[in-house]
Scaffold this motif. Sequence first.
Motif, PDB file in Angstrom:
ATOM      1  N   GLU A  78      41.685  35.053  34.046  1.00 26.72           N
ATOM      2  CA  GLU A  78      41.025  36.052  34.885  1.00 26.72           C
ATOM      3  C   GLU A  78      41.773  36.235  36.203  1.00 26.72           C
ATOM      4  O   GLU A  78      41.895  37.362  36.697  1.00 26.72           O
ATOM      5  N   ASP A  79      42.297  35.160  36.744  1.00 24.93           N
ATOM      6  CA  ASP A  79      43.063  35.259  37.994  1.00 24.93           C
ATOM      7  C   ASP A  79      44.334  36.091  37.789  1.00 24.93           C
ATOM      8  O   ASP A  79      44.698  36.905  38.647  1.00 24.93           O
ATOM      9  N   GLU A  80      44.999  35.853  36.661  1.00 22.26           N
ATOM     10  CA  GLU A  80      46.204  36.647  36.358  1.00 22.26           C
ATOM     11  C   GLU A  80      45.840  38.125  36.183  1.00 22.26           C
ATOM     12  O   GLU A  80      46.551  39.008  36.652  1.00 22.26           O
ATOM     13  N   TYR A  81      44.715  38.376  35.509  1.00 24.64           N
ATOM     14  CA  TYR A  81      44.254  39.754  35.325  1.00 24.64           C
ATOM     15  C   TYR A  81      44.004  40.423  36.676  1.00 24.64           C
ATOM     16  O   TYR A  81      44.417  41.558  36.908  1.00 24.64           O
ATOM     17  N   ILE A  82      43.347  39.724  37.563  1.00 25.03           N
ATOM     18  CA  ILE A  82      43.057  40.277  38.898  1.00 25.03           C
ATOM     19  C   ILE A  82      44.359  40.559  39.642  1.00 25.03           C
ATOM     20  O   ILE A  82      44.517  41.618  40.260  1.00 25.03           O
ATOM     21  N   ASP A  83      45.319  39.625  39.553  1.00 23.26           N
ATOM     22  CA  ASP A  83      46.615  39.843  40.207  1.00 23.26           C
ATOM     23  C   ASP A  83      47.330  41.059  39.618  1.00 23.26           C
ATOM     24  O   ASP A  83      47.946  41.842  40.352  1.00 23.26           O
ATOM     25  N   ILE A  84      47.240  41.208  38.308  1.00 22.18           N
ATOM     26  CA  ILE A  84      47.884  42.359  37.646  1.00 22.18           C
ATOM     27  C   ILE A  84      47.241  43.657  38.115  1.00 22.18           C
ATOM     28  O   ILE A  84      47.920  44.635  38.447  1.00 22.18           O
ATOM     29  N   MET A  85      45.918  43.702  38.165  1.00 20.80           N
ATOM     30  CA  MET A  85      45.213  44.922  38.550  1.00 20.80           C
ATOM     31  C   MET A  85      45.392  45.252  40.026  1.00 20.80           C
ATOM     32  O   MET A  85      45.229  46.397  40.433  1.00 20.80           O
ATOM     33  N   GLU A  86      45.747  44.272  40.843  1.00 19.64           N
ATOM     34  CA  GLU A  86      45.978  44.521  42.262  1.00 19.64           C
ATOM     35  C   GLU A  86      47.409  44.941  42.554  1.00 19.64           C
ATOM     36  O   GLU A  86      47.723  45.320  43.681  1.00 19.64           O
ATOM     37  N   ASP A  87      48.266  44.887  41.552  1.00 19.37           N
ATOM     38  CA  ASP A  87      49.655  45.306  41.729  1.00 19.37           C
ATOM     39  C   ASP A  87      49.712  46.806  42.000  1.00 19.37           C
ATOM     40  O   ASP A  87      49.080  47.609  41.306  1.00 19.37           O
TER      41      ASP A  87
END
Length: 123
Positions: free
Chosen positions: A107-116
């Motif tokens: 989930e943390d990686e997903y959030i980082d991806i979506m904030e790119d």
Amino acid sequence: GKSLIVAFSQGYGPKFDMVFVAWMIVVIFGLFNIITAIFVDTTVAGLKHNDVKRKYALQYKRQYVGSKLKQVVHRIQRLLTDMRDEETQSTVFDVPRPSLCSTDFSEDEYIDIMEDEYIKRLL
């Protein structure tokens, strides 16, 4: 100026009247037939043009969406690789790159991806 129709009608009688009425019906139907054919032909030509434009728009849309999807997938791959490289820099073994088919992320990686920012622009 007396009308020829009135003169012929008075001279030849009901026979002329019947022939004249029949002739006028034929002429009027023929004229309306020509006018209708022009409208139908114009409508069919316009529909063909619209179908061609719609076909090209659909092809463009497919290509556009396909290219954007490829860009998103490649960017996600790059981000995941960068994130995981940062995590595994201290380890000795080599971690395989994420593949398109079997990429799982937290989930943390997903959030980082979506904030790119690049992903935000693409989506």
